[in-house]
Design a protein around this motif. Structure first.
Motif, PDB file in Angstrom:
ATOM      1  N   LEU A 179       0.768  -1.242   0.228  1.00 52.69           N
ATOM      2  CA  LEU A 179      -0.082   0.236   0.067  1.00 52.69           C
ATOM      3  C   LEU A 179       1.055   1.294  -0.043  1.00 52.69           C
ATOM      4  O   LEU A 179       0.438   2.346  -0.286  1.00 52.69           O
ATOM      5  CB  LEU A 179      -1.056  -0.094   1.114  1.00 52.69           C
ATOM      6  CG  LEU A 179      -2.026  -1.109   1.220  1.00 52.69           C
ATOM      7  CD1 LEU A 179      -2.739  -0.979   2.391  1.00 52.69           C
ATOM      8  CD2 LEU A 179      -2.974  -1.125  -0.072  1.00 52.69           C
ATOM      9  N   THR A 180       2.026   1.270   0.231  1.00 51.63           N
ATOM     10  CA  THR A 180       3.013   2.164   0.180  1.00 51.63           C
ATOM     11  C   THR A 180       3.830   2.476  -0.912  1.00 51.63           C
ATOM     12  O   THR A 180       4.812   3.224  -0.973  1.00 51.63           O
ATOM     13  CB  THR A 180       3.910   2.360   1.579  1.00 51.63           C
ATOM     14  OG1 THR A 180       4.539   1.100   1.756  1.00 51.63           O
ATOM     15  CG2 THR A 180       3.023   2.444   2.950  1.00 51.63           C
ATOM     16  N   GLN A 181       3.560   1.866  -1.787  1.00 50.37           N
ATOM     17  CA  GLN A 181       4.201   1.950  -3.267  1.00 50.37           C
ATOM     18  C   GLN A 181       4.101   3.173  -3.605  1.00 50.37           C
ATOM     19  O   GLN A 181       2.922   3.778  -3.723  1.00 50.37           O
ATOM     20  CB  GLN A 181       3.761   0.841  -4.034  1.00 50.37           C
ATOM     21  CG  GLN A 181       4.204  -0.699  -4.008  1.00 50.37           C
ATOM     22  CD  GLN A 181       5.524  -0.906  -3.952  1.00 50.37           C
ATOM     23  OE1 GLN A 181       6.246  -0.367  -4.947  1.00 50.37           O
ATOM     24  NE2 GLN A 181       5.870  -1.831  -3.085  1.00 50.37           N
ATOM     25  N   PRO A 182       5.047   4.116  -3.967  1.00 53.82           N
ATOM     26  CA  PRO A 182       4.781   5.456  -4.546  1.00 53.82           C
ATOM     27  C   PRO A 182       3.834   5.528  -5.668  1.00 53.82           C
ATOM     28  O   PRO A 182       2.983   6.511  -5.397  1.00 53.82           O
ATOM     29  CB  PRO A 182       6.157   5.763  -4.949  1.00 53.82           C
ATOM     30  CG  PRO A 182       6.972   5.042  -4.058  1.00 53.82           C
ATOM     31  CD  PRO A 182       6.517   3.678  -3.999  1.00 53.82           C
TER      32      PRO A 182
ATOM     33  N   ASP B 204      -3.683   7.219  -3.380  1.00 55.79           N
ATOM     34  CA  ASP B 204      -5.063   6.597  -3.132  1.00 55.79           C
ATOM     35  C   ASP B 204      -5.003   5.856  -1.893  1.00 55.79           C
ATOM     36  O   ASP B 204      -6.365   6.125  -1.158  1.00 55.79           O
ATOM     37  CB  ASP B 204      -5.413   5.845  -4.349  1.00 55.79           C
ATOM     38  CG  ASP B 204      -5.502   6.457  -5.643  1.00 55.79           C
ATOM     39  OD1 ASP B 204      -5.991   7.710  -5.641  1.00 55.79           O
ATOM     40  OD2 ASP B 204      -4.841   6.109  -6.619  1.00 55.79           O
ATOM     41  N   THR B 205      -4.111   5.021  -1.616  1.00 50.74           N
ATOM     42  CA  THR B 205      -4.178   4.262  -0.645  1.00 50.74           C
ATOM     43  C   THR B 205      -4.223   5.095   0.708  1.00 50.74           C
ATOM     44  O   THR B 205      -4.855   4.513   1.791  1.00 50.74           O
ATOM     45  CB  THR B 205      -3.130   3.022  -0.399  1.00 50.74           C
ATOM     46  OG1 THR B 205      -1.726   3.644  -0.506  1.00 50.74           O
ATOM     47  CG2 THR B 205      -3.329   2.468  -1.828  1.00 50.74           C
ATOM     48  N   ARG B 206      -3.284   6.127   0.997  1.00 50.89           N
ATOM     49  CA  ARG B 206      -3.445   6.719   2.179  1.00 50.89           C
ATOM     50  C   ARG B 206      -4.808   7.384   2.533  1.00 50.89           C
ATOM     51  O   ARG B 206      -5.236   7.498   3.444  1.00 50.89           O
ATOM     52  CB  ARG B 206      -2.293   8.191   1.748  1.00 50.89           C
ATOM     53  CG  ARG B 206      -2.240   8.939   3.185  1.00 50.89           C
ATOM     54  CD  ARG B 206      -1.547   8.311   4.011  1.00 50.89           C
ATOM     55  NE  ARG B 206      -1.469   9.044   5.299  1.00 50.89           N
ATOM     56  CZ  ARG B 206      -0.847   9.249   6.494  1.00 50.89           C
ATOM     57  NH1 ARG B 206       0.026   7.974   6.499  1.00 50.89           N
ATOM     58  NH2 ARG B 206      -0.872   9.958   7.484  1.00 50.89           N
TER      59      ARG B 206
ATOM     60  N   PRO C 237       1.627  16.764  -2.053  1.00 51.85           N
ATOM     61  CA  PRO C 237       1.723  16.075  -3.374  1.00 51.85           C
ATOM     62  C   PRO C 237       2.739  15.303  -3.554  1.00 51.85           C
ATOM     63  O   PRO C 237       2.597  14.274  -4.346  1.00 51.85           O
ATOM     64  CB  PRO C 237       1.613  17.168  -4.437  1.00 51.85           C
ATOM     65  CG  PRO C 237       1.235  18.523  -3.658  1.00 51.85           C
ATOM     66  CD  PRO C 237       1.666  18.092  -2.300  1.00 51.85           C
ATOM     67  N   HIS C 238       3.709  15.346  -2.745  1.00 48.53           N
ATOM     68  CA  HIS C 238       5.015  14.403  -2.945  1.00 48.53           C
ATOM     69  C   HIS C 238       5.308  13.397  -2.049  1.00 48.53           C
ATOM     70  O   HIS C 238       5.912  12.195  -2.217  1.00 48.53           O
ATOM     71  CB  HIS C 238       5.937  15.563  -2.985  1.00 48.53           C
ATOM     72  CG  HIS C 238       6.004  16.585  -3.807  1.00 48.53           C
ATOM     73  ND1 HIS C 238       5.957  16.357  -5.355  1.00 48.53           N
ATOM     74  CD2 HIS C 238       5.685  17.902  -3.702  1.00 48.53           C
ATOM     75  CE1 HIS C 238       5.535  17.781  -5.801  1.00 48.53           C
ATOM     76  NE2 HIS C 238       5.547  18.573  -4.920  1.00 48.53           N
ATOM     77  N   THR C 239       4.739  13.702  -0.645  1.00 50.36           N
ATOM     78  CA  THR C 239       5.158  12.644   0.289  1.00 50.36           C
ATOM     79  C   THR C 239       4.217  12.782   1.581  1.00 50.36           C
ATOM     80  O   THR C 239       3.546  13.981   1.534  1.00 50.36           O
ATOM     81  CB  THR C 239       6.522  12.963   0.974  1.00 50.36           C
ATOM     82  OG1 THR C 239       6.824  11.851   1.866  1.00 50.36           O
ATOM     83  CG2 THR C 239       6.741  14.389   1.615  1.00 50.36           C
ATOM     84  N   VAL C 240       4.245  12.093   2.562  1.00 49.61           N
ATOM     85  CA  VAL C 240       3.424  12.219   3.899  1.00 49.61           C
ATOM     86  C   VAL C 240       4.543  12.531   4.619  1.00 49.61           C
ATOM     87  O   VAL C 240       5.064  11.541   5.352  1.00 49.61           O
ATOM     88  CB  VAL C 240       2.620  11.015   4.076  1.00 49.61           C
ATOM     89  CG1 VAL C 240       1.773  11.130   5.303  1.00 49.61           C
ATOM     90  CG2 VAL C 240       1.844  10.676   3.106  1.00 49.61           C
TER      91      VAL C 240
END
Length: 434
Positions: free
Chosen positions: A253-256, A261-263, A366-369
């Motif tokens: 789920l953490t694939q870039p 969407d998964t987050r 848009p780039h990271t959490v």
């Protein structure tokens, strides 16, 4: 930056990567590989090996060797290792433990579970490690332990810290939950004090979803720690299976390419998701859960051992990412943490001070959490009072808890991710010099 290291550590080889517009990095899941997932699935297919097996002893031996000590004893979490160490050292009612803030509520909890009193010391705003001058001022005749947290993987100035401990006849425990792979004066952190404890929880340098290790060179202390380990409950087969499954799901789920969407889906689920949580509601309130004293599962040990074998490449990559952040962000006025002389950080995350944390989170979305270690002097606590912290007593830590964000450094981070994250921050205010 040597991005070949990244590919080796992540197991992705030279596979074509998604376009930059589709990449969104998570803080979680970046320490594992598809090979780890395959190994996890094999354990799930043979539940008899989930809890008991030879991997625990193999992992403990390899961990001790990696730290350069003789003894390593595994537990369900780093906090359990700390609690076991305090008991093995005879720490109890009437004793005081010096620890820094910011830290996590579970560290204060372990001290309180042992019957001792946590005495909080402010951090420095250059390294985010303990202010040793203030620590010395807070020593009393009841102070028994100097607990040193290597924050974000940045080693404490161990020369000064050990001198302080010697002057006041204090036992040193190193809090290495952020710092597996870091070094000071050429030696791994965790090898300097009487003992140390580590975490392999899902946000750390390597991940067994949950897990911890206590280490020492003291044979007598190790014997008492082994006795405590033997008294701990074995994890249930179902709980171990959920931890192993969570490792696989987080990797997926953490694939870039998917995380945008998964987050959002994960956040909409809120408390309803079935995955095990790293910290119970009781712990967040300062209480001790009934299942606290627990060992590590065999499958978790096997998965952690796979990653431990890649530790050197993992840490090299994190150091290269941190250097790239520093090089780019310095030109915009964002000054990274200072590093003590002789220290070689492992950078579980890269901390950055910002004037407006909310604006920074929006710019980076848009780039990271981006991580927000720490949003409180006692991270995740319902209130600092849950750990007996008095507001106003450590003003630097309280400021840091308002202004820090931290950026991903794990093996999935590529040079273009660093460029995108740095560019997003260029329009932000870095805040006043500290």
């Amino acid at each position: 930056m040597d991005w070949a290291i990244k590919r080796q550590a992540s197991g992705r080889g030279s596979r074509a990567l998604p376009t930059a517009g589709r990449r969104r990095l998570a803080l979680l899941g970046g320490t594992t590989t598809w090979g780890d997932c395959l190994a996890a699935l094999r354990y799930l297919a043979d539940p008899r090996r989930l809890v008991d097996g030879p991997a625990i002893a193999d992992y403990e031996r390899a961990f001790a060797q990696a730290i350069g000590v003789r003894h390593a004893v595994s537990f369900a979490a780093g906090r359990v290792g700390l609690y076991g160490l305090l008991q093995a050292m005879g720490i109890g009612p009437g004793d005081e433990v010096l620890l820094q803030v910011p830290t996590h509520i579970v560290v204060a909890n372990a001290i309180r579970y042992a019957g001792a009193r946590p005495v909080y010391v402010d951090c420095r705003l250059d390294t985010y490690n303990m202010d040793l001058e203030q620590a010395e001022q807070r020593v009393t005749p009841r102070t028994k332990i100097l607990l040193l947290q290597h924050t974000f993987g940045i080693p404490v100035d161990m020369e000064a810290a050990l001198a302080l401990a010697q002057r006041h006849h204090l036992l040193v425990i190193e809090d290495c939950v952020h710092s597996l792979g870091a070094r000071y004066a050429g030696r791994p952190v965790g090898s300097f004090g009487r003992a140390a404890f580590f975490s392999t929880e899902e946000t750390k340098t390597i991940s067994s979803t949950m897990g911890g290790m206590a280490v020492t060179d003291d044979a007598e202390l190790a014997g008492r720690l082994r006795a405590f380990q033997a008294s701990c409950a074995r994890p249930s087969r179902s709980l171990t299976a959920r931890y192993v499954l969570k490792l696989v799901l987080y990797h997926l789920l953490t694939q870039p390419a998917l995380h945008r969407d998964t987050r959002a889906l994960y956040e909409r689920m809120g408390e309803r998701h079935p995955l095990p949580r790293p910290t119970s509601r009781s712990e967040l309130r300062g209480g001790k859960p009934a299942s606290f004293e627990q060992g590590l599962g065999n499958a978790q040990a096997a998965l952690a051992l796979r990653q431990l074998n890649r530790l050197e490449a993992n840490v090299r990559h994190r150091s290269a990412v941190a250097l790239a952040y520093r090089t780019r962000l310095d030109q915009w006025g964002f000054h990274g943490p200072s590093v003590p002389r002789q220290a070689e950080p492992s950078y579980v995350r890269y901390p950055v001070w910002v004037d407006d944390r909310r604006a920074a989170l929006r710019a980076l979305a848009p780039h990271t959490v981006p991580g927000t270690w720490f949003t409180s002097v006692l991270e995740e606590a319902v209130s600092p009072r849950a750990g007996d912290y008095e507001m106003g007593s450590c003003p630097n830590a309280e400021l840091a808890a308002t202004h820090l964000i931290n950026l991903p450094t794990h093996p999935r981070v590529q040079s273009r991710d660093v460029r995108a994250i740095s560019a997003a921050m260029s329009a932000l205010e870095p805040g006043p010099a500290r």
